[in-house]
Design a protein around this motif. Structure first.
Motif, PDB file in Angstrom:
ATOM      1  N   ALA A  44       0.811  -1.218   0.000  1.00 23.55           N
ATOM      2  CA  ALA A  44       0.000   0.000   0.000  1.00 23.55           C
ATOM      3  C   ALA A  44       0.843   1.267   0.000  1.00 23.55           C
ATOM      4  O   ALA A  44       0.320   2.356  -0.239  1.00 23.55           O
ATOM      5  CB  ALA A  44      -0.928   0.011   1.222  1.00 23.55           C
ATOM      6  N   LEU A  45       2.163   1.138   0.242  1.00 24.29           N
ATOM      7  CA  LEU A  45       3.009   2.313   0.398  1.00 24.29           C
ATOM      8  C   LEU A  45       3.615   2.761  -0.921  1.00 24.29           C
ATOM      9  O   LEU A  45       4.046   1.944  -1.737  1.00 24.29           O
ATOM     10  CB  LEU A  45       4.137   2.031   1.388  1.00 24.29           C
ATOM     11  N   ALA A  46       3.661   4.069  -1.100  1.00 19.97           N
ATOM     12  CA  ALA A  46       4.358   4.652  -2.248  1.00 19.97           C
ATOM     13  C   ALA A  46       5.659   5.318  -1.825  1.00 19.97           C
ATOM     14  O   ALA A  46       6.551   5.525  -2.636  1.00 19.97           O
ATOM     15  CB  ALA A  46       3.465   5.680  -2.951  1.00 19.97           C
ATOM     16  N   GLY A  47       5.804   5.660  -0.542  1.00 16.16           N
ATOM     17  CA  GLY A  47       7.031   6.294  -0.076  1.00 16.16           C
ATOM     18  C   GLY A  47       6.916   6.765   1.357  1.00 16.16           C
ATOM     19  O   GLY A  47       5.841   6.746   1.964  1.00 16.16           O
ATOM     20  N   VAL A  48       8.054   7.177   1.925  1.00 16.26           N
ATOM     21  CA  VAL A  48       8.117   7.688   3.285  1.00 16.26           C
ATOM     22  C   VAL A  48       9.174   8.781   3.320  1.00 16.26           C
ATOM     23  O   VAL A  48      10.183   8.711   2.609  1.00 16.26           O
ATOM     24  CB  VAL A  48       8.453   6.567   4.294  1.00 16.26           C
ATOM     25  N   SER A  49       8.935   9.817   4.115  1.00 12.15           N
ATOM     26  CA  SER A  49       9.895  10.918   4.193  1.00 12.15           C
ATOM     27  C   SER A  49       9.988  11.422   5.620  1.00 12.15           C
ATOM     28  O   SER A  49       9.072  11.243   6.430  1.00 12.15           O
ATOM     29  CB  SER A  49       9.484  12.074   3.265  1.00 12.15           C
ATOM     30  N   LEU A  50      11.128  12.057   5.931  1.00 18.35           N
ATOM     31  CA  LEU A  50      11.357  12.679   7.240  1.00 18.35           C
ATOM     32  C   LEU A  50      11.640  14.149   7.024  1.00 18.35           C
ATOM     33  O   LEU A  50      12.560  14.514   6.298  1.00 18.35           O
ATOM     34  CB  LEU A  50      12.536  12.019   7.948  1.00 18.35           C
ATOM     35  N   GLU A  51      10.833  15.001   7.649  1.00 17.54           N
ATOM     36  CA  GLU A  51      11.028  16.445   7.588  1.00 17.54           C
ATOM     37  C   GLU A  51      11.575  16.894   8.944  1.00 17.54           C
ATOM     38  O   GLU A  51      10.920  16.697   9.960  1.00 17.54           O
ATOM     39  CB  GLU A  51       9.706  17.150   7.275  1.00 17.54           C
ATOM     40  N   SER A  56      11.374  19.870  16.471  1.00  8.38           N
ATOM     41  CA  SER A  56      10.736  18.594  16.141  1.00  8.38           C
ATOM     42  C   SER A  56      10.601  18.472  14.635  1.00  8.38           C
ATOM     43  O   SER A  56      10.721  19.455  13.902  1.00  8.38           O
ATOM     44  CB  SER A  56       9.353  18.487  16.814  1.00  8.38           C
ATOM     45  N   GLY A  57      10.376  17.253  14.205  1.00  2.36           N
ATOM     46  CA  GLY A  57      10.195  16.989  12.786  1.00  2.36           C
ATOM     47  C   GLY A  57       8.952  16.159  12.576  1.00  2.36           C
ATOM     48  O   GLY A  57       8.116  16.005  13.475  1.00  2.36           O
ATOM     49  N   ARG A  58       8.863  15.582  11.383  1.00  2.00           N
ATOM     50  CA  ARG A  58       7.655  14.833  11.071  1.00  2.00           C
ATOM     51  C   ARG A  58       7.963  13.706  10.087  1.00  2.00           C
ATOM     52  O   ARG A  58       8.613  13.924   9.068  1.00  2.00           O
ATOM     53  CB  ARG A  58       6.598  15.762  10.472  1.00  2.00           C
ATOM     54  N   LEU A  59       7.519  12.518  10.425  1.00  3.46           N
ATOM     55  CA  LEU A  59       7.544  11.407   9.487  1.00  3.46           C
ATOM     56  C   LEU A  59       6.233  11.422   8.709  1.00  3.46           C
ATOM     57  O   LEU A  59       5.155  11.583   9.305  1.00  3.46           O
ATOM     58  CB  LEU A  59       7.673  10.067  10.218  1.00  3.46           C
ATOM     59  N   ARG A  60       6.322  11.263   7.399  1.00  2.00           N
ATOM     60  CA  ARG A  60       5.120  11.247   6.565  1.00  2.00           C
ATOM     61  C   ARG A  60       5.131  10.010   5.679  1.00  2.00           C
ATOM     62  O   ARG A  60       6.146   9.696   5.059  1.00  2.00           O
ATOM     63  CB  ARG A  60       5.042  12.492   5.670  1.00  2.00           C
ATOM     64  N   LEU A  61       4.001   9.347   5.626  1.00  2.00           N
ATOM     65  CA  LEU A  61       3.828   8.229   4.714  1.00  2.00           C
ATOM     66  C   LEU A  61       3.023   8.689   3.502  1.00  2.00           C
ATOM     67  O   LEU A  61       2.073   9.465   3.639  1.00  2.00           O
ATOM     68  CB  LEU A  61       3.081   7.083   5.390  1.00  2.00           C
ATOM     69  N   ARG A  62       3.420   8.199   2.346  1.00  2.00           N
ATOM     70  CA  ARG A  62       2.651   8.441   1.127  1.00  2.00           C
ATOM     71  C   ARG A  62       2.119   7.106   0.650  1.00  2.00           C
ATOM     72  O   ARG A  62       2.887   6.187   0.394  1.00  2.00           O
ATOM     73  CB  ARG A  62       3.528   9.109   0.059  1.00  2.00           C
ATOM     74  N   LEU A  63       0.787   7.009   0.550  1.00  2.00           N
ATOM     75  CA  LEU A  63       0.166   5.770   0.112  1.00  2.00           C
ATOM     76  C   LEU A  63      -0.125   5.814  -1.382  1.00  2.00           C
ATOM     77  O   LEU A  63      -0.275   6.896  -1.964  1.00  2.00           O
ATOM     78  CB  LEU A  63      -1.133   5.510   0.878  1.00  2.00           C
ATOM     79  N   ARG A  64      -0.187   4.660  -1.979  1.00  2.00           N
ATOM     80  CA  ARG A  64      -0.521   4.586  -3.394  1.00  2.00           C
ATOM     81  C   ARG A  64      -1.974   5.017  -3.597  1.00  2.00           C
ATOM     82  O   ARG A  64      -2.852   4.712  -2.783  1.00  2.00           O
ATOM     83  CB  ARG A  64      -0.309   3.165  -3.910  1.00  2.00           C
ATOM     84  N   THR A  88       4.748  13.044  14.638  1.00  2.00           N
ATOM     85  CA  THR A  88       5.657  14.065  15.146  1.00  2.00           C
ATOM     86  C   THR A  88       6.859  13.388  15.799  1.00  2.00           C
ATOM     87  O   THR A  88       6.699  12.476  16.622  1.00  2.00           O
ATOM     88  CB  THR A  88       4.950  14.971  16.168  1.00  2.00           C
ATOM     89  N   VAL A  89       8.069  13.847  15.434  1.00  2.00           N
ATOM     90  CA  VAL A  89       9.309  13.242  15.921  1.00  2.00           C
ATOM     91  C   VAL A  89      10.136  14.296  16.647  1.00  2.00           C
ATOM     92  O   VAL A  89      10.418  15.369  16.089  1.00  2.00           O
ATOM     93  CB  VAL A  89      10.131  12.653  14.754  1.00  2.00           C
ATOM     94  N   GLU A  90      10.516  14.012  17.893  1.00  2.00           N
ATOM     95  CA  GLU A  90      11.381  14.930  18.627  1.00  2.00           C
ATOM     96  C   GLU A  90      12.780  14.932  18.007  1.00  2.00           C
ATOM     97  O   GLU A  90      13.237  13.919  17.464  1.00  2.00           O
ATOM     98  CB  GLU A  90      11.463  14.504  20.096  1.00  2.00           C
ATOM     99  N   SER A  91      13.460  16.085  18.104  1.00  3.93           N
ATOM    100  CA  SER A  91      14.751  16.246  17.422  1.00  3.93           C
ATOM    101  C   SER A  91      15.798  15.234  17.885  1.00  3.93           C
ATOM    102  O   SER A  91      16.662  14.834  17.101  1.00  3.93           O
ATOM    103  CB  SER A  91      15.270  17.671  17.620  1.00  3.93           C
ATOM    104  N   ASP A  92      15.723  14.795  19.151  1.00  3.29           N
ATOM    105  CA  ASP A  92      16.722  13.841  19.633  1.00  3.29           C
ATOM    106  C   ASP A  92      16.464  12.420  19.135  1.00  3.29           C
ATOM    107  O   ASP A  92      17.226  11.502  19.437  1.00  3.29           O
ATOM    108  CB  ASP A  92      16.800  13.863  21.160  1.00  3.29           C
ATOM    109  N   ARG A  93      15.399  12.228  18.362  1.00  2.00           N
ATOM    110  CA  ARG A  93      15.079  10.919  17.810  1.00  2.00           C
ATOM    111  C   ARG A  93      15.204  10.895  16.283  1.00  2.00           C
ATOM    112  O   ARG A  93      14.737   9.953  15.633  1.00  2.00           O
ATOM    113  CB  ARG A  93      13.647  10.503  18.205  1.00  2.00           C
ATOM    114  N   TYR A  94      15.877  11.925  15.733  1.00  2.00           N
ATOM    115  CA  TYR A  94      16.035  11.973  14.277  1.00  2.00           C
ATOM    116  C   TYR A  94      16.825  10.767  13.757  1.00  2.00           C
ATOM    117  O   TYR A  94      16.549  10.259  12.669  1.00  2.00           O
ATOM    118  CB  TYR A  94      16.729  13.266  13.857  1.00  2.00           C
ATOM    119  N   GLY A  95      17.817  10.314  14.518  1.00  3.20           N
ATOM    120  CA  GLY A  95      18.613   9.165  14.075  1.00  3.20           C
ATOM    121  C   GLY A  95      17.751   7.919  13.921  1.00  3.20           C
ATOM    122  O   GLY A  95      17.867   7.182  12.929  1.00  3.20           O
ATOM    123  N   VAL A  96      16.861   7.687  14.887  1.00  2.00           N
ATOM    124  CA  VAL A  96      15.957   6.546  14.822  1.00  2.00           C
ATOM    125  C   VAL A  96      14.994   6.701  13.646  1.00  2.00           C
ATOM    126  O   VAL A  96      14.712   5.741  12.926  1.00  2.00           O
ATOM    127  CB  VAL A  96      15.175   6.401  16.146  1.00  2.00           C
TER     128      VAL A  96
END
Length: 296
Positions: A44-51, A56-64, A88-96
């Motif tokens: 179902a996935l078309a892609g994933v990105s980290l902003e 803080s940042g953000r993980l986003r999923l793109r679905l087909r 929502t991703v805290e800055s100290d978890r960007y590596g993960v």
């Protein structure tokens, strides 16, 4: 196994399925909390990105396109706290988060999942039964019938007809429009051979959603009904033809003609290129190469 745990929620990926579990933080929207855990097949996935941002940042999923009835029914109009495909991703978890992103991308490459649209829903839609009250009425759905009941705020002309029951077989679509500012929205059920331009306030097949109350749960009803209607990509079937089975667009397992020596050599070259470019780790390359060599 890749996992990232945040106040906003937990995302877990086992190589085949991505599980999205909403957190208990106050910023998690009502729709996400009500929807609960989602299990997304890799197809179902078309892609994933980290902003990444400063705090803080953000993980986003793109679905087909066409994979999820919720996304189709809402048309990209879900606001941030209610969107289940953001974390929502805290800055100290960007590596993960970066590791998680690479794991999903690598799996998409290895499984050769296309990013184009699908011709059948790959997610089942919200669980049933559903009953949601908002605006001028209550909508209940059991998988076969939609029932609309009115409250004291309903326009007299619409309430006079009493409760209304619509069979899914009689519907050709569903139209969800969220309230914007003080402008009202609606959830309208499109009955076959009965088009109307009447405002939702007077339409007995629609619930009007108040602009001053941001209640997103009618979107779940829209998605549940949409999941049981013909897929948008399905052409109109002839009268004597039965319903077509949905397809997933995932590549079929290679047949004997495709599983020959030349095809396997091409696959080895592709794996080598992925390894040299850094997409595959040494361990992933070795495992994938061994699997190809066994088939040779």
């Amino acid at each position: 196994m890749a996992e990232i745990i945040q106040k906003d929620g937990t995302w877990t990926f086992d190589g085949e399925t991505l599980r999205l579990t909403p957190g208990r933080d106050k910023n998690v929207g009502l729709l996400r909390r009500t929807l609960g855990e989602l299990a997304l097949p890799l197809e179902a996935l078309a892609g994933v990105s980290l902003e990444q941002g400063k705090k803080s940042g953000r993980l986003r999923l793109r679905l087909r396109d066409g994979a999820d009835p919720l996304l189709h029914a809402t048309g990209g109009r879900l606001t941030e706290p209610h969107d289940p495909y953001q974390l929502t991703v805290e800055s100290d978890r960007y590596g993960v988060a970066e590791y998680f992103t690479e794991e999903v991308r690598t799996a998409l490459l290895l499984e050769q999942i296309p990013s184009g649209p699908v011709t059948g829903y790959l997610l089942p839609g919200p669980p049933l039964p559903l009953s949601v009250s908002a605006g001028d009425g209550t909508v209940s759905f059991d998988g076969e019938r939609v029932r609309l009941e009115w409250n004291w705020k309903t326009e007299d002309a619409k309430a006079a007809a009493g409760p209304r029951t619509l069979a899914v077989a009689d519907l050709e679509g569903v139209d969800w429009q969220p309230a914007a500012g003080l402008e009202n929205g609606h959830l309208r059920f499109l009955v076959r051979h009965a088009p109307t331009k009447v405002p939702a306030k007077y339409d007995p097949n629609a619930v009007e959603l108040w602009g001053f109350k941001k209640d997103p749960l009618m979107a779940l009803v829209a998605a549940a009904v949409q999941a049981r209607l013909p897929h948008p990509s399905t052409p109109a079937a002839p009268a004597l033809e039965g319903p077509r089975a949905p397809e997933t667009d995932r590549p079929a397992p290679p047949g004997p003609a495709e599983d020959d020596h030349d095809a396997l050599l091409r696959r080895l070259r592709e794996l080598g290129e992925l390894h040299r470019s850094g997409i595959l780790t040494d361990e992933e390359f070795t495992l994938a190469k061994q699997a190809v060599l066994k088939r040779m």
